[in-house]
Every structure is written in structure tokens, then in C-alpha cells.
Design a protein around this motif. Structure first.
Motif, PDB file in Angstrom:
ATOM      1  N   GLY A 109       0.843  -1.181   0.041  1.00 35.29           N
ATOM      2  CA  GLY A 109       0.010  -0.016   0.051  1.00 35.29           C
ATOM      3  C   GLY A 109       0.913   1.226   0.171  1.00 35.29           C
ATOM      4  N   ILE A 110       0.430   2.167  -0.396  1.00 37.00           N
ATOM      5  CA  ILE A 110       1.073   3.559  -0.952  1.00 37.00           C
ATOM      6  C   ILE A 110       0.213   4.739  -0.305  1.00 37.00           C
ATOM      7  CG2 ILE A 110       2.049   5.235  -2.483  1.00 37.00           C
ATOM      8  CD1 ILE A 110       2.994   2.950  -4.120  1.00 37.00           C
ATOM      9  N   ASP A 111       0.376   5.311   0.744  1.00 41.70           N
ATOM     10  CA  ASP A 111      -0.327   6.167   1.403  1.00 41.70           C
ATOM     11  C   ASP A 111       0.076   7.498   0.721  1.00 41.70           C
ATOM     12  OD1 ASP A 111      -1.563   4.332   2.906  1.00 41.70           O
ATOM     13  OD2 ASP A 111      -0.143   4.531   4.618  1.00 41.70           O
ATOM     14  N   GLN A 112       1.013   7.824   0.274  1.00 41.20           N
ATOM     15  CA  GLN A 112       1.482   9.012  -0.144  1.00 41.20           C
ATOM     16  C   GLN A 112       0.601   9.633  -1.460  1.00 41.20           C
ATOM     17  OE1 GLN A 112       3.569   6.841   0.392  1.00 41.20           O
ATOM     18  NE2 GLN A 112       5.212   7.574   1.531  1.00 41.20           N
ATOM     19  N   ALA A 113       0.443  10.872  -1.375  1.00 36.19           N
ATOM     20  CA  ALA A 113      -0.348  11.353  -2.715  1.00 36.19           C
ATOM     21  C   ALA A 113       0.550  10.920  -3.998  1.00 36.19           C
ATOM     22  CB  ALA A 113      -0.496  12.975  -2.792  1.00 36.19           C
ATOM     23  N   ALA A 114      -0.259  10.187  -4.941  1.00 41.18           N
ATOM     24  CA  ALA A 114       0.434   9.661  -6.132  1.00 41.18           C
ATOM     25  C   ALA A 114       0.200  10.222  -7.580  1.00 41.18           C
ATOM     26  CB  ALA A 114       0.650   8.233  -6.172  1.00 41.18           C
ATOM     27  N   LEU A 115       1.178  10.545  -8.552  1.00 45.38           N
ATOM     28  CA  LEU A 115       0.577  10.952  -9.921  1.00 45.38           C
ATOM     29  C   LEU A 115       1.200   9.774 -10.703  1.00 45.38           C
ATOM     30  CD1 LEU A 115      -0.505  12.878 -11.921  1.00 45.38           C
ATOM     31  CD2 LEU A 115       1.975  13.867 -11.723  1.00 45.38           C
ATOM     32  N   VAL A 116       0.373   9.239 -11.797  1.00 46.84           N
ATOM     33  CA  VAL A 116       0.508   8.352 -12.647  1.00 46.84           C
ATOM     34  C   VAL A 116       0.583   8.893 -14.059  1.00 46.84           C
ATOM     35  CG1 VAL A 116       0.144   5.956 -13.464  1.00 46.84           C
ATOM     36  CG2 VAL A 116       0.026   6.278 -11.025  1.00 46.84           C
ATOM     37  N   LEU A 117       1.664   8.735 -14.563  1.00 50.67           N
ATOM     38  CA  LEU A 117       1.678   9.390 -16.234  1.00 50.67           C
ATOM     39  C   LEU A 117       1.768   8.326 -16.838  1.00 50.67           C
ATOM     40  CD1 LEU A 117       4.281  12.228 -15.139  1.00 50.67           C
ATOM     41  CD2 LEU A 117       1.858  12.489 -15.246  1.00 50.67           C
ATOM     42  N   ARG A 118       1.043   8.448 -18.108  1.00 49.51           N
ATOM     43  CA  ARG A 118       1.157   7.257 -18.995  1.00 49.51           C
ATOM     44  C   ARG A 118       0.797   7.836 -20.600  1.00 49.51           C
ATOM     45  NH1 ARG A 118      -4.584   3.948 -19.195  1.00 49.51           N
ATOM     46  NH2 ARG A 118      -3.367   2.810 -20.785  1.00 49.51           N
TER      47      ARG A 118
END
Length: 259
Positions: free
Chosen positions: A194-203
Motif C-alpha cells: 500500500g502507498i499512502d502518499q499522494a501519487a501521480l501516474v503518468l502514461r
């Protein structure tokens, strides 16, 4: 559209946007006898720094345009082992070895809390780091790569060297010893924590992107605060096709998630 930055009268200029003069210094972090080269813009503002993890054959120097764009935010970008000006050990090319390169740079640069941005194979190294050192990471940006560390086939190294590195004159970016080491030592890892940090996924949304819908779904299951940004004119190499948008999206996300 590829945007070229120019140094005009002591200022970097891109179109109508100007940033303050940027000072980037080169350093070497010691990692169990391997010198890891990194660039550091130093403390220039109260903004949270960002640690940049390049792709498989990329070097720190290839991120100077992004560093200039993000100025005055402090940026630290490394060349992983076997790349650029970093050392090339005879062995030590699996996931944990690359993660240790990041640890060495974090220690040497004195980073305490930082954003983490990674592209392509650098994503797997960043995810390996985040899994064990998440307390230091403010937010995470992953670009066009699934949540896994890939094992390489027996044919991969020779094909990569002769059909990519040599034709595109990138043999100075990653040395053949590193390519063969990655093929021989890399073990398959599927990240599922699990990743609790704010995350940006670019594709990229064109054929050739390495992150498909299934890969985005996997990130959605891992990340509690996820934003997904697609680039309709890009394959895997978003920076070449849509650099303007890419840099703007990265900067906006960082600004929105500073401490």
C-alpha cells in the motif's frame, strides 16, 4: 513538440516563461566502493525537494531541462550504477543494488523529506525505495511503467545493445557491463504494498506505452490518493512528444503537494 531551453542574460528561457538562474553542482556518493554520480541544485527555496530517478539508459544530465523548469525547487538527480559518470561494478545489478544507489545519494545530499519522481525502469527502483523508506517521501510520481521490477530474457542484452544503444549512440549512457549485469541478475518482483502518499501516474496513450489499463488498475489498488494523467500524443517517450504538458503536470502536482 520539443522545447529547447536557452541561457539568456543569466536566465533560462522557454517561450515566454523565465526562471531564476540555476546553479547545478556535480557530486559523487559512495556506495560500498561504487561511486554514484548525482546533480544537485542545492537549497534555493522553501519548496520540498524532488529526487529524480532516470530510466534504464538515462543519465542525470538528461534531466537538466526539467531541473531548469522546476527552479527554484531543489532537484537531485542521479545516474545509477553503470550509467553516465557513475561507477561500473562487475556485479550488483538487481533491484536492491539500484535502491542502495538511491539510499547513498539521499545520505550524501542530506535530503530529509522529498518528492520522488521516476521514469521507465527507474520506476521499479523508486518503488523498491518507497517500500522501505516511505517515511522520507512526501509524494510520488511514476511515469509510464507498471508496478514491477522485470526480469530480462536471455536475448535481451544483446538485442538492447545492438538494436538500441549502438544505433542511437547511447553506449556512453549505459555501459555494456551494466546491460549484461541487469540481464543476468534481475529477478521478477510484483509490487503489491500500500502507498499512502499522494501519487501521480503518468502514461502515454499511444501504442508503445509500457503502462496499460491493467497496470493503471494495479496502481489504483496500491495507492490511496491517486491521480492518473494520460498523454494522447505519446507512446513511452512522453518527454519527446509532449514535453510542455509533461513538465507543467509535474510542476503543478509538486506545488499542490508540498509540505
Amino acid at each position: 513538440m520539443i522545447i529547447t531551453w536557452e541561457l539568456l542574460d543569466g536566465r533560462y528561457s522557454r517561450g515566454e516563461r523565465e526562471v531564476e538562474p540555476m546553479t547545478t553542482t556535480a557530486h559523487f556518493a559512495q556506495n560500498n566502493g561504487v561511486e554514484i554520480h548525482y546533480l544537485d541544485t542545492g537549497e534555493q527555496s522553501p519548496l520540498t525537494p524532488v529526487l529524480i530517478c532516470p530510466g534504464l539508459s538515462e543519465t542525470a544530465a538528461e534531466y537538466e531541462e526539467l531541473i531548469a523548469y522546476l527552479s527554484p525547487r531543489r532537484c537531485v538527480v542521479l545516474s545509477f550504477r553503470g550509467r553516465g559518470q557513475s561507477g561500473t561494478p562487475q556485479s550488483g545489478y538487481d533491484l536492491e543494488d539500484h535502491v542502495s544507489d538511491m539510499e547513498a545519494v539521499v545520505r550524501a545530499s542530506g535530503l530529509k523529506k522529498f518528492h520522488l519522481y521516476a521514469y521507465s525502469r527507474g520506476v521499479s527502483y523508486a518503488l523498491g525505495y518507497l517500500q522501505h523508506h516511505g517515511g522520507r517521501v512526501q509524494s510520488v510520481i511514476v511515469q509510464d511503467y507498471p508496478a514491477q521490477h522485470k526480469a530480462m530474457s536471455e536475448e535481451w542484452a544483446e538485442d538492447y545493445i545492438h538494436n538500441y544503444l549502438i544505433p542511437y549512440e547511447r553506449t556512453s549512457h549505459i555501459r555494456s557491463e551494466a546491460v549484461w549485469g541487469i540481464q543476468k541478475e534481475s529477478r521478477q518482483v510484483h509490487f503489491q504494498y500500500g502507498i499512502d502518499q499522494a501519487a501521480l501516474v503518468l502514461r502515454g496513450l499511444l501504442e508503445g506505452s509500457l503502462l496499460d489499463d491493467e497496470g493503471v488498475q494495479q496502481y489504483s489498488q496500491m495507492m490511496t490518493q491517486i491521480t492518473v494523467e494520460g498523454f494522447e500524443h505519446s507512446d513511452h517517450d512522453i518527454r519527446s512528444a509532449e514535453q510542455d504538458k509533461l513538465f507543467d503536470v509535474i510542476q503543478t502536482f509538486l506545488n499542490d503537494h508540498d509540505v
